[in-house]
Design a protein around this motif. Structure first.
Motif, mmCIF file in Angstrom:
data_model
loop_
_atom_site.group_PDB
_atom_site.id
_atom_site.type_symbol
_atom_site.label_atom_id
_atom_site.label_comp_id
_atom_site.label_asym_id
_atom_site.label_seq_id
_atom_site.Cartn_x
_atom_site.Cartn_y
_atom_site.Cartn_z
ATOM 1 N N LEU A 1 28.224 64.427 16.339
ATOM 2 C CA LEU A 1 29.583 64.887 16.074
ATOM 3 C C LEU A 1 29.766 66.369 16.368
ATOM 4 N N VAL A 25 35.108 66.210 17.497
ATOM 5 C CA VAL A 25 36.433 66.057 16.904
ATOM 6 C C VAL A 25 36.723 67.368 16.184
ATOM 7 N N VAL A 78 39.101 67.068 10.902
ATOM 8 C CA VAL A 78 38.729 65.646 10.876
ATOM 9 C C VAL A 78 37.340 65.477 10.280
ATOM 10 N N ILE A 79 36.397 66.364 10.643
ATOM 11 C CA ILE A 79 35.049 66.269 10.091
ATOM 12 C C ILE A 79 35.074 66.510 8.583
ATOM 13 N N GLN A 134 37.436 65.594 6.605
ATOM 14 C CA GLN A 134 37.876 64.317 6.043
ATOM 15 C C GLN A 134 36.747 63.294 6.076
ATOM 16 N N ILE A 135 35.964 63.295 7.137
ATOM 17 C CA ILE A 135 34.815 62.380 7.237
ATOM 18 C C ILE A 135 33.829 62.650 6.117
ATOM 19 N N GLU A 174 34.998 61.313 2.844
ATOM 20 C CA GLU A 174 34.983 59.849 2.764
ATOM 21 C C GLU A 174 33.560 59.285 2.709
ATOM 22 N N GLU A 175 32.619 59.912 3.405
ATOM 23 C CA GLU A 175 31.289 59.325 3.588
ATOM 24 C C GLU A 175 30.251 59.815 2.578
ATOM 25 N N LEU A 189 27.940 57.740 10.776
ATOM 26 C CA LEU A 189 28.791 58.811 11.309
ATOM 27 C C LEU A 189 29.121 58.639 12.768
ATOM 28 N N LYS A 223 30.264 56.182 14.247
ATOM 29 C CA LYS A 223 31.491 55.397 14.461
ATOM 30 C C LYS A 223 32.715 56.296 14.612
ATOM 31 N N TYR A 224 32.601 57.569 14.206
ATOM 32 C CA TYR A 224 33.741 58.470 14.314
ATOM 33 C C TYR A 224 33.813 59.187 15.666
#
Length: 392
Positions: free
Chosen positions: A302, A332, A336-337, A339-340, A343-344, A388, A390-391
């Motif tokens: 990422l 990204v 966005v990271i 937010q990842i 969430e993760e 990760l 998948k993002y």
């Protein structure tokens, strides 16, 4: 110097450095307590000076520990066994001054504000203090660490190894290293510009022999030879002599090597030390989680490097803020990271403690040669990479 290149320097110290002695003693005491009482609250500080160890702090536990014995065993294992080395584990004075944790702090740690509202088990612990913690990772070394700090740590480890194995019998426990890495115009490490190495030694050995031995037995076995060239500069015991070392030469204090403990100055630091603290203290546990997150982010592709800041309020389980900086290398956006990450990864203290089994007595091993970049620690696992990717 090439004016299109940049140079970055990091340092490390051996386990016999006075500050590192203190970190190891504080964490040895923490481990001794956790071995009996996994739910203990520990905030233990150590001071060393000529002939004396002073242990102080706040500890709430059911464990029964001979603190003086833990101190002496730790000092002995480091290698300070004779007064002429600068310290003697068997004859040094040991002063213990410990009290219980403040009940005001315990109110918010034992039951967080969220737990009082909802009663969820992972909200049980609130953060042990306010503050901000940073994690970092990059892809310039196999350990996902900045090269300068990794090489400085490995040099100090090797220095201790050849001393303990008796390969160089004139060595003494105190020592430190410093490595300057040259980066090319693409911001990639291209060579080692300078290595500084200082080691305590017996009086009879010559400076020339020390210099030759340090290059042959300490530096070259751990520094990639393709990064060394005829222009690499070596400064071995630059003052000429280093006979007096350890607490006889300088006092030591827990938590005074926080840059050595982390990323060598390559990224920001929140200021909180690690050693002597149980994992309800987010200075420690959240910094470990931040490293884990950053390492998995980089390994997933990422980003090429990333700094994560996470902050807490005392008594609350969830972080107050999360900030990501990929230095423009993200596949990204940084938003966005962020937010990842939210969430993760579960950044509540209880969740971190559960994930890494931080109630186990694993901490003395962290107290020298860095808390990061060493695969024996659970926060170095790369078990979130597939999740990760998948993002991308």
């Amino acid at each position: 110097m090439n004016n299109k290149h940049r140079y970055f320097t990091s340092e490390s110290v051996t386990e016999g450095h006075p500050d590192k002695m203190c970190d190891q003693i504080s964490d040895a005491i923490l481990d001794a307590i956790l071995a009996q009482d996994p739910n203990a609250r520990v905030a233990c500080e150590t001071v060393v000076c000529t002939g004396t160890v002073f242990v102080m702090g706040q500890i709430t536990t059911t464990a029964i520990v001979d603190y003086a014995e833990v101190v002496r065993n730790t000092v002995r294992n480091i290698g300070y066994t004779r007064a002429k080395y600068g310290f003697d584990a068997d004859s040094c004075g040991v002063i213990i001054s410990l009290d219980k944790q403040s009940p005001d702090i315990a109110l918010g740690v034992d039951k967080s504000a969220e737990h009082r509202d909802r009663g969820e088990i992972l909200d049980l612990y609130g953060a042990g203090d306010q503050g901000m913690m940073f994690g970092y990772a990059c892809n310039e070394t196999p350990e996902y660490m900045p090269m300068a700090i990794m090489l400085a740590q490995k040099i100090c480890q090797q220095l201790a190894l050849v001393r303990k194995e008796g390969l160089l019998t004139y060595l003494r426990p105190d020592g430190k290293s410093q490595v300057t890495v040259e980066y090319d115009e693409n911001d990639k490490p291209c060579r080692i510009d300078t290595i500084v190495l200082s080691t305590q030694h017996a009086p009879e050995v010559t400076s020339d022999k020390i210099a030759a031995d340090m290059i042959e037995y300490v530096i070259r076995p751990v520094v990639p030879l393709n990064l060394l060239d005829e222009e690499t500069k070596y400064y071995i015991n630059p003052t000429g002599r280093f006979e007096i070392g350890g607490p006889a030469a300088d006092s030591g204090l827990t938590g005074r090597k926080i840059i050595v403990d982390t990323y060598g100055g390559y990224c920001a630091h929140g200021g909180g030390a690690f050693s002597g603290k149980d994992s309800t203290k987010v200075d420690r546990s959240a910094a470990y989680m931040a490293r884990y997150i950053c390492k998995n982010l980089v390994a997933s592709g990422l980003c090429d490097k990333v700094q994560l800041q996470v902050s807490y309020a005392i008594g609350r389980a969830k972080p107050v803020s999360i900030d990501i900086n990929t230095y423009g290398t993200g596949k990204v956006t940084d938003a966005v990271i962020s937010q990842i990450v939210a969430e993760e990864f579960d950044l509540r203290p209880k969740a971190i403690i559960n994930q890494f089994s931080l109630t186990q007595p694993i901490f003395q091993a962290t107290a020298s040669y860095g808390h990061f970049g060493r695969n024996e620690f659970p926060w170095e696992k790369l078990d979130k990479v597939d999740d990760l990717k998948k993002y991308l």
